[in-house]
Write a protein that holds these residues in place. Structure first.
Motif, PDB file in Angstrom:
ATOM      1  N   GLU A 257      66.549  76.460  -9.119  1.00 42.99           N
ATOM      2  CA  GLU A 257      65.057  76.795  -9.074  1.00 42.99           C
ATOM      3  C   GLU A 257      64.238  75.781 -10.265  1.00 42.99           C
ATOM      4  OE1 GLU A 257      62.352  78.241  -8.874  1.00 42.99           O
ATOM      5  OE2 GLU A 257      62.303  79.990  -7.909  1.00 42.99           O
ATOM      6  N   ARG A 258      63.069  75.969 -10.032  1.00 40.61           N
ATOM      7  CA  ARG A 258      62.237  75.030 -10.993  1.00 40.61           C
ATOM      8  C   ARG A 258      62.273  75.711 -12.426  1.00 40.61           C
ATOM      9  NH1 ARG A 258      57.464  76.449  -8.607  1.00 40.61           N
ATOM     10  NH2 ARG A 258      58.961  78.266  -8.460  1.00 40.61           N
ATOM     11  N   LEU A 259      63.190  75.780 -13.100  1.00 45.93           N
ATOM     12  CA  LEU A 259      63.445  76.623 -14.504  1.00 45.93           C
ATOM     13  C   LEU A 259      62.531  75.830 -15.536  1.00 45.93           C
ATOM     14  CD1 LEU A 259      67.225  76.476 -14.540  1.00 45.93           C
ATOM     15  CD2 LEU A 259      65.934  78.239 -13.796  1.00 45.93           C
ATOM     16  N   GLU A 260      62.114  74.832 -15.436  1.00 52.50           N
ATOM     17  CA  GLU A 260      61.041  74.484 -16.537  1.00 52.50           C
ATOM     18  C   GLU A 260      59.897  75.221 -16.315  1.00 52.50           C
ATOM     19  OE1 GLU A 260      58.952  70.307 -18.381  1.00 52.50           O
ATOM     20  OE2 GLU A 260      60.188  70.394 -16.454  1.00 52.50           O
ATOM     21  N   ARG A 261      59.461  75.398 -15.042  1.00 57.71           N
ATOM     22  CA  ARG A 261      58.025  76.076 -14.777  1.00 57.71           C
ATOM     23  C   ARG A 261      58.380  77.361 -14.969  1.00 57.71           C
ATOM     24  NH1 ARG A 261      53.692  77.320 -15.660  1.00 57.71           N
ATOM     25  NH2 ARG A 261      52.240  78.199 -13.998  1.00 57.71           N
ATOM     26  N   LEU A 262      59.776  78.124 -14.703  1.00 59.13           N
ATOM     27  CA  LEU A 262      59.786  79.466 -14.880  1.00 59.13           C
ATOM     28  C   LEU A 262      59.833  79.617 -16.475  1.00 59.13           C
ATOM     29  CD1 LEU A 262      62.335  80.474 -12.268  1.00 59.13           C
ATOM     30  CD2 LEU A 262      59.995  80.702 -11.997  1.00 59.13           C
ATOM     31  N   ALA A 263      60.439  78.794 -17.285  1.00 57.60           N
ATOM     32  CA  ALA A 263      60.417  79.150 -18.717  1.00 57.60           C
ATOM     33  C   ALA A 263      59.217  79.131 -19.261  1.00 57.60           C
ATOM     34  CB  ALA A 263      61.348  77.733 -19.125  1.00 57.60           C
TER      35      ALA A 263
END
Length: 380
Positions: A119-125
Motif C-alpha cells: 500500500e502507499r504507506l507514506e500517504r497513510l502515515a
C-alpha cells in the motif's frame, strides 16, 4: 496437459539454514512471533485500542477488498470494521474514502499489501499522523514489508502460512516500531506461549505437503471437494497465542525467498500486448523501480470485464494453469460477513473483484508456462 500448475504457494524449507538469523527490519522494529498472521493482526489492533483508552467503541479502517481474516482479526478485539472503497483500477484504499471514514472512535488504519505490492504507506502515515492513529502494515502477502526500509508503520504484520511468501505451514509475526513500542509488551503478555516443535510429525507433514504441491498431485487434490482448494471463507478468530519458531526454520524460509527468481519482468514482457485489448497489468504500473525485481506472490491483471475474466480463467485452467480470481468478491459480499457490517456498497471494490485475474509466480513456474498463459489469453 498432464497435471496442473498450482495457483500459489512455495514449498516448506528444511530447517537447516546455517548462521545467525538476520531480519530485514531488525534496526527499526522489535519482532514478536505469533500463532498466525491473523492473530498478529488482531494483537496489533488490541495494541491500537490500548493506545486510545478513552475510546469506548473502537473502529478500524480496512480496505473493502481483501482477506476475510481482516474482519475476523478486528471483531475478535471488539472493534468495528469500517470498510473503505478502492481507488479505481487499483488495490489501494481511496484517500478521500479514508478521510471520510475517520471518526473520534477510529483507532487504526490497516494498509494491506497486495500480492507483493505494498500500500502507499507514506500517504497513510501522513493521514494517521494528522489524527493520532496507529498505522498497521498488513504485509502477509509481501516480503520483506515495505516498512523495513522507511519505518512508515507503527506495527507490521507477517504471515508464514500456506500460500504466503514464506511458507512455514503456520505462524506469523508482529513487528513493533522501536520508536513507538508503547504498550506492546504488556498487551502481548496476555496471550499464551506455544512452541513450534520440528519433530517427526512436523517433518512428515512437510514432506507430504511439498509432494502435494507438484503438478500431478495438485491436479488430483483440487478435484476433492473436502480440500476446498481456492475457496474464500470467513472464519472467526477464537484463539490468539504467541509462538516460538526455531530460528533455523525461519532463517531457511527467508533464505529460500531471497533466492527465488522473480517473474515480474517476464510476465510484463510476454503479456504487454494485452493492454491494447483493455487489460491492465497491475504489477507493471504499481511496482516502483526499487521493487520491480521483487518476487510477487501472484501476478495480477484486471480484465476489461467480468465475462472476459471468467473466460480467461476457464481457458487457463483447462490448459493446466492454476489461474485464480483470488477472493472473488469484495468483503461485504462474502458469506458470513454481511451481518457484521453496516449495510453499504463499495462499487469500485466490487468491480475490482469482478475483473481480477491472478497467475502463478512460485518457483515451479517456467518460461514455457508463461508462454502458455500468454497464448491462451491472446486467443480470447
Amino acid at each position: 496437459m498432464l497435471g496442473k500448475l498450482r495457483p500459489v504457494g512455495s514449498r516448506v524449507p528444511k530447517p537447516e539454514f546455517p548462521g545467525e538469523l538476520e531480519l530485514p527490519w531488525q534496526t527499526l522494529y522489535q519482532t514478536y512471533l505469533m500463532g498466525s498472521g491473523t492473530e498478529a493482526l488482531s494483537a496489533a489492533i488490541a495494541i491500537s485500542i490500548g493506545r486510545k483508552p478513552d475510546v469506548t467503541a473502537p473502529e478500524v479502517i480496512l480496505p473493502a477488498y481483501g482477506c476475510p481474516d481482516l474482519i475476523a482479526a478486528t471483531v475478535a478485539q471488539g472493534a468495528e470494521p469500517v470498510l473503505v472503497d478502492l481507488e479505481p483500477g487499483r488495490p489501494f484504499m481511496s484517500d478521500v474514502g479514508i478521510k471520510s471514514a475517520l471518526t473520534e472512535s477510529t483507532v487504526a488504519v490497516v494498509g494491506v499489501g497486495f500480492l507483493g505490492i505494498p500500500e502507499r504507506l507514506e500517504r497513510l502515515a501522513e493521514i494517521c499522523g494528522e489524527s493520532n492513529l496507529t498505522l498497521i502494515e498488513d504485509s502477509a502477502q509481501c516480503f520483506p514489508p515495505a516498512s523495513s526500509v522507511q519505518g512508515w508503520a507503527d506495527l507490521v504484520v507477517l504471515s508464514f502460512g500456506r500460500g504466503k511468501p514464506i511458507n512455514l505451514m503456520g505462524g506469523g509475526a508482529l513487528l513493533a516500531s522501536n520508536a513507538n513500542l508503547g504498550n506492546v509488551a504488556s498487551t502481548l503478555s496476555q496471550y499464551p506461549l506455544k512452541n513450534q516443535k520440528l519433530g517427526l510429525a512436523w517433518r512428515s507433514m512437510r514432506i507430504l505437503f511439498n509432494f502435494l504441491m507438484s503438478r500431478i498431485p495438485f491436479a488430483i487434490i483440487e478435484r476433492i471437494p473436502q480440500f476446498a482448494i481456492g475457496e474464500t471463507r470467513f472464519h472467526t478468530l477464537d484463539e490468539i497465542f504467541r509462538l516460538e519458531i526455531p530460528s533455523s526454520l525461519l532463517s531457511s524460509g527467508i533464505g529460500d525467498f531471497t533466492l527465488r527468481a522473480p517473474t515480474t519482468f517476464l510476465y510484463n514482457k510476454k503479456l504487454e500486448e494485452l493492454e491494447s485489448r483493455g487489460w491492465i497489468l497491475l504489477a507493471k504500473h504499481l511496482c516502483n523501480d526499487s521493487r520491480m525485481d521483487q518476487a510477487l506472490l501472484r501476478y495480477p491483471l484486471l480484465a476489461p470485464d467480468r465475462l472476459i475474466r471468467d473466460r480467461a480463467l476457464e481457458r487457463l485452467n483447462v490448459a493446466g494453469i492454476g489461474a485464480s480470481a483470488f477472493y472473488k468478491h469484495s468483503l461485504e459480499e462474502i458469506d458470513g460477513i454481511a451481518e457484521i457490517l453496516p449495510e453499504s456498497e463499495y462499487p469500485v471494490a466490487k468491480d475490482f473483484a469482478a475483473r481480477l485475474l491472478t497467475l502463478p509466480t512460485h518457483e515451479d513456474v517456467r518460461e514455457g508456462d508463461i508462454s502458455t498463459m500468454a497464448r491462451e489469453l491472446f486467443r480470447l
